[in-house]
Write a protein that holds these residues in place. Sequence first.
Motif: not given
Length: 272
Positions: A73-78, A95-106
């Motif tokens: 339901d977004s027009s802007e992508g994740i 180097n250490n990355s972090e992420m935040k993402i909805p579990t129903h993505t991709g």
Amino acid sequence: MAVPPLFFLLTLLSLPSLLISAAASDAYPSIPGTAPIDGGFTDELKPIRREVYGEGKIYDISHRYTPEMPSWDSSEGIGRFLWLAASMKNGSLANNSEMKIPTHTGTHVDSPGHVYDKYYDAGFDVDSLDLQVLNGLAFLVDVPKDKNITAEVMKSLHIPKGVSRVLFRTLNTDRRLMFKKEFDTSYVGFMKDGAQWLVDNTDIKLVGIDYLSVAAYDDLIPSHLVFLKDRETILVEGLKLDGVKAGLYSVHCLPLRLVGAEGSPIRCILID
């Protein structure tokens, strides 16, 4: 005017560091003027990103996670979901990355707790899903391109009894909807009667499809309720099925062991 030999030599020696600095600025625009600590030429190091491995024997049917991939339901992508929280260029040891993402993505999987609150409360999360269902022989089938998956469509596919895993390739793949940033409600999915026919008349326990939901937008919750009611069917959504011939494969899908989560990103491959 003649250029002094020493000046010319110093100029040549400084060129590599200037090139490295420019490359590093492109890779890390928030940290301009920095160079890799190993002094290597970063523009010569280019990873190979593949869709097919083993000379056509292994197909990666998971989508890459990028800021432009569609979000529900977004027009802007994740959008921005990944960042470098600790950088060697800022003095960190690694180097250490972090992420935040909805579990129903991709490319992702649903557990029964996605649409049944009683199952969510009881702990039927993605960690409780049966890996035997998520791994094994599977049929990749092409769905008629002009309609959602109804009971009539399911009958027309003539999927034999005994088949327990089916990946449904639809018009979504032809339209490359998973490669478009804007969410599209006109995607192809299961109508409630199609989901009910599958549950009642087949042995299918793994249902895969090529957009963010197995259920058509107009039957979103009703179709999910049918599929997940008995906690026997696992739904894998957002599959990348372009460039793969229809037929029988060995599918392997592994979700993250997220205790308490009703969905999870999942890596899926087909082995021919």
